[in-house]
Design a protein around this motif. Structure first.
Motif, PDB file in Angstrom:
ATOM      1  N   MET A 124      89.672  53.220  30.463  1.00  0.00           N
ATOM      2  CA  MET A 124      88.923  52.339  29.570  1.00  0.00           C
ATOM      3  C   MET A 124      88.049  51.369  30.364  1.00  0.00           C
ATOM      4  SD  MET A 124      91.706  51.449  26.573  1.00  0.00           S
ATOM      5  CE  MET A 124      90.587  50.296  25.775  1.00  0.00           C
ATOM      6  N   PHE A 125      88.616  50.780  31.397  1.00  0.00           N
ATOM      7  CA  PHE A 125      87.844  49.814  32.180  1.00  0.00           C
ATOM      8  C   PHE A 125      86.805  50.492  33.072  1.00  0.00           C
ATOM      9  CE2 PHE A 125      91.702  47.232  31.271  1.00  0.00           C
ATOM     10  CZ  PHE A 125      91.060  46.211  30.586  1.00  0.00           C
ATOM     11  N   GLN A 126      87.119  51.661  33.615  1.00  0.00           N
ATOM     12  CA  GLN A 126      86.128  52.355  34.431  1.00  0.00           C
ATOM     13  C   GLN A 126      85.013  52.957  33.573  1.00  0.00           C
ATOM     14  OE1 GLN A 126      87.442  54.986  37.491  1.00  0.00           O
ATOM     15  NE2 GLN A 126      88.438  53.337  38.613  1.00  0.00           N
ATOM     16  N   GLY A 127      85.269  53.098  32.266  1.00  0.00           N
ATOM     17  CA  GLY A 127      84.246  53.616  31.367  1.00  0.00           C
ATOM     18  C   GLY A 127      83.033  52.706  31.244  1.00  0.00           C
ATOM     19  N   TYR A 145      88.555  56.595  29.200  1.00  0.00           N
ATOM     20  CA  TYR A 145      87.180  56.632  29.706  1.00  0.00           C
ATOM     21  C   TYR A 145      86.197  56.920  28.580  1.00  0.00           C
ATOM     22  CZ  TYR A 145      83.528  57.729  33.186  1.00  0.00           C
ATOM     23  OH  TYR A 145      82.385  57.749  33.955  1.00  0.00           O
ATOM     24  N   THR A 146      86.601  57.772  27.640  1.00  0.00           N
ATOM     25  CA  THR A 146      85.744  58.123  26.510  1.00  0.00           C
ATOM     26  C   THR A 146      85.548  56.938  25.561  1.00  0.00           C
ATOM     27  OG1 THR A 146      86.606  60.382  26.621  1.00  0.00           O
ATOM     28  CG2 THR A 146      85.470  59.770  24.611  1.00  0.00           C
ATOM     29  N   MET A 183      76.155  59.667  25.574  1.00  0.00           N
ATOM     30  CA  MET A 183      76.152  60.930  26.321  1.00  0.00           C
ATOM     31  C   MET A 183      77.396  61.059  27.194  1.00  0.00           C
ATOM     32  SD  MET A 183      73.423  62.234  29.195  1.00  0.00           S
ATOM     33  CE  MET A 183      74.144  61.206  30.502  1.00  0.00           C
ATOM     34  N   ASN A 184      77.736  59.979  27.884  1.00  0.00           N
ATOM     35  CA  ASN A 184      78.875  60.039  28.794  1.00  0.00           C
ATOM     36  C   ASN A 184      80.198  60.034  28.052  1.00  0.00           C
ATOM     37  OD1 ASN A 184      79.248  60.406  31.573  1.00  0.00           O
ATOM     38  ND2 ASN A 184      79.969  58.313  31.846  1.00  0.00           N
ATOM     39  N   MET A 185      80.203  59.549  26.808  1.00  0.00           N
ATOM     40  CA  MET A 185      81.400  59.637  25.982  1.00  0.00           C
ATOM     41  C   MET A 185      81.722  61.107  25.715  1.00  0.00           C
ATOM     42  SD  MET A 185      82.246  57.654  22.417  1.00  0.00           S
ATOM     43  CE  MET A 185      80.857  58.356  21.535  1.00  0.00           C
ATOM     44  N   ALA A 186      80.666  61.887  25.389  1.00  0.00           N
ATOM     45  CA  ALA A 186      80.853  63.330  25.215  1.00  0.00           C
ATOM     46  C   ALA A 186      81.194  63.986  26.546  1.00  0.00           C
ATOM     47  CB  ALA A 186      79.587  63.961  24.634  1.00  0.00           C
ATOM     48  N   ALA A 230      82.879  62.768  28.924  1.00  0.00           N
ATOM     49  CA  ALA A 230      84.236  62.446  29.376  1.00  0.00           C
ATOM     50  C   ALA A 230      85.296  63.307  28.708  1.00  0.00           C
ATOM     51  CB  ALA A 230      84.533  60.970  29.114  1.00  0.00           C
ATOM     52  N   ILE A 231      84.943  63.940  27.597  1.00  0.00           N
ATOM     53  CA  ILE A 231      85.917  64.763  26.873  1.00  0.00           C
ATOM     54  C   ILE A 231      86.500  65.878  27.743  1.00  0.00           C
ATOM     55  CG2 ILE A 231      86.199  66.366  24.923  1.00  0.00           C
ATOM     56  CD1 ILE A 231      84.218  64.619  23.372  1.00  0.00           C
ATOM     57  N   PRO A 232      85.672  66.578  28.556  1.00  0.00           N
ATOM     58  CA  PRO A 232      86.270  67.605  29.430  1.00  0.00           C
ATOM     59  C   PRO A 232      87.283  67.035  30.420  1.00  0.00           C
ATOM     60  CG  PRO A 232      83.891  67.843  29.352  1.00  0.00           C
ATOM     61  CD  PRO A 232      84.211  66.557  28.686  1.00  0.00           C
ATOM     62  N   GLY A 233      87.195  65.716  30.668  1.00  0.00           N
ATOM     63  CA  GLY A 233      88.142  65.112  31.592  1.00  0.00           C
ATOM     64  C   GLY A 233      89.573  65.262  31.149  1.00  0.00           C
ATOM     65  N   PHE A 234      89.813  65.226  29.820  1.00  0.00           N
ATOM     66  CA  PHE A 234      91.185  65.448  29.362  1.00  0.00           C
ATOM     67  C   PHE A 234      91.372  66.826  28.730  1.00  0.00           C
ATOM     68  CE2 PHE A 234      89.019  62.787  26.181  1.00  0.00           C
ATOM     69  CZ  PHE A 234      89.222  63.477  24.997  1.00  0.00           C
ATOM     70  N   VAL A 235      90.355  67.314  28.003  1.00  0.00           N
ATOM     71  CA  VAL A 235      90.495  68.643  27.398  1.00  0.00           C
ATOM     72  C   VAL A 235      90.412  69.727  28.457  1.00  0.00           C
ATOM     73  CG1 VAL A 235      89.510  70.293  25.769  1.00  0.00           C
ATOM     74  CG2 VAL A 235      89.599  67.870  25.173  1.00  0.00           C
ATOM     75  N   GLY A 236      89.357  69.670  29.285  1.00  0.00           N
ATOM     76  CA  GLY A 236      89.150  70.696  30.307  1.00  0.00           C
ATOM     77  C   GLY A 236      90.239  70.720  31.356  1.00  0.00           C
ATOM     78  N   VAL A 237      90.598  69.526  31.850  1.00  0.00           N
ATOM     79  CA  VAL A 237      91.640  69.439  32.885  1.00  0.00           C
ATOM     80  C   VAL A 237      92.988  69.900  32.337  1.00  0.00           C
ATOM     81  CG1 VAL A 237      92.929  67.840  34.358  1.00  0.00           C
ATOM     82  CG2 VAL A 237      90.448  67.632  34.163  1.00  0.00           C
TER      83      VAL A 237
END
Length: 385
Positions: A83-86, A23-24, A332-335, A337-344
């Protein structure tokens, strides 16, 4: 799936979070392409691929009998799905910035974003029923088929629209002498990157998404572990019903305040304070709840406040960079999306190490408060590029 394939919480967190690795990757590309060729061209193509990947997920899970090979296959498929939903949200932001006036953007965008909550609601309600009766595989088939039907319907509408738009040019004899003009103005990245307002946008979005993705990914696990007798469709439905209405209401409220004469800067900060501050409050209270009703109420508050984000920071790129909203939103949304894998992933690691949900909720609330302070200090609704 975690039970069938014997995943621990760290592995479950990896599966849930790897979606955001992909996604990122495509956020900026999605915004750039949408600004150049149009979001209405980009979205259907991306939707075709993410629909197929969703539908085939159960088949990917059974390609191997080895636990770790299966894990890697699913990670890869979810990275591609991400990637595609990004491409989606940057494309939508680009479309709105070009087609919708400033005083109508908040309601329009929040209404569109409420569709994601509606999707979560449908998946949580119907998905829970399908899960109990037919197994987890049926949920992916159901969502995949719905995505394919939506993509085909949208493409049919857009093809009709494009025919009406371009047919006069195609029929004209001097088409070659009158090419369709596209806005080729380049994004002034250097100017953008030295503006504190842009970085406050990034920080606020990162912090709010951190809370949202943790809630989205770990909410079912929290209720299953702490209230095992609770009905899955209740806690999978109630918070997202509330958030759907709060998202639309926040858009109406933002546009109403703008019509009353309040500045765009004040409105964006006011709405975002409700979003980040309210989410933090709900999470802090949730860590003290011992009853199902109380936990559900606090979770609903936290998720509902997340809905206000759609009329705050998520619309802000259209304020500060109206000609380049897709590209700016993509960065902005690239940044975000980072919690999506780091935060989770970190939430799963904290749970595995401490066995404490309160530790996860309080840490997430602290991140929200930090993001709120940064955006209040440096955010703006004025055009900067």
């Amino acid at each position: 799936m975690a039970k069938e394939f014997d995943w621990d919480k760290t592995q479950s967190g990896s599966i849930l979070g790897c979606f955001f690795w992909g996604y990122t990757m495509t956020q900026f590309l999605g915004g750039y392409l949408s600004d150049k060729v149009g979001g209405d061209v980009v979205v259907p193509i991306a939707a075709c691929f993410w629909s197929i990947l969703t539908f085939w997920t159960p088949q990917f899970a059974y390609l191997s009998t080895d636990k770790y090979v299966t894990l890697h296959i699913l990670v890869l498929s979810r990275v591609l799905l991400g990637m595609f939903q990004g491409f989606h949200y940057p494309s939508v932001s680009s479309i709105i910035s070009r087609k919708v006036s400033e005083h109508e953007r908040s309601l329009t965008y929040s209404f569109i974003c409420s569709g994601s909550h509606l999707g979560t609601l449908i998946s949580g309600s119907i998905g829970s029923i399908l899960l109990e009766r037919y197994g987890w595989q049926s949920v992916f088939y159901f969502v995949g088929v719905c995505s394919i039907l939506w993509m085909l319907g949208m493409r049919y509408i857009l093809i009709a629209k494009h025919r009406k738009k371009y047919l006069p040019f195609i029929m004209a004899e001097n088409l070659a002498d009158k090419p369709i003009k596209k806005d080729q103005e380049k994004v002034p990245w250097l100017t953008l990157f030295v503006k504190p307002a842009f970085w406050s946008l990034m920080v606020g979005h990162f912090c709010e998404n951190n809370a949202f993705y943790i809630l989205l990914s770990w909410l079912p696990t929290y209720f299953h572990e702490n209230f095992p007798d609770a009905k899955g469709w209740v806690f999978n439905v109630v918070p997202w019903i509330v958030s759907m209405f709060s998202s639309v209401f926040s858009g109406w409220l933002a546009d109403h305040l703008l019509e009353k004469g309040y500045s765009v800067t004040f409105v964006r900060k006011f709405i975002e304070t409700i979003s980040l501050g309210g989410t933090a409050l709900g999470l802090i209270l949730l860590s003290y709840m011992t009853t199902f009703g109380g936990a559900l109420f606090c979770m609903a508050i936290a998720v509902a406040c997340c809905g206000f984000h759609n009329s705050g920071i998520l619309v802000n790129p259209q304020d500060i960079a109206p000609k380049h909203a897709g590209s700016v939103f993509g960065i902005m949304n690239m940044a975000g999306a980072i919690p999506g894998f780091v935060g989770v992933y970190m939430a799963g690691h904290i749970l595995e190490a401490t066995k404490s949900w309160a530790a996860v909720f309080n840490q997430t609330a602290g991140v929200c408060i930090f993001g709120c302070i940064v955006y209040l200090l440096f955010g703006t609704g004025k055009r900067i590029i």
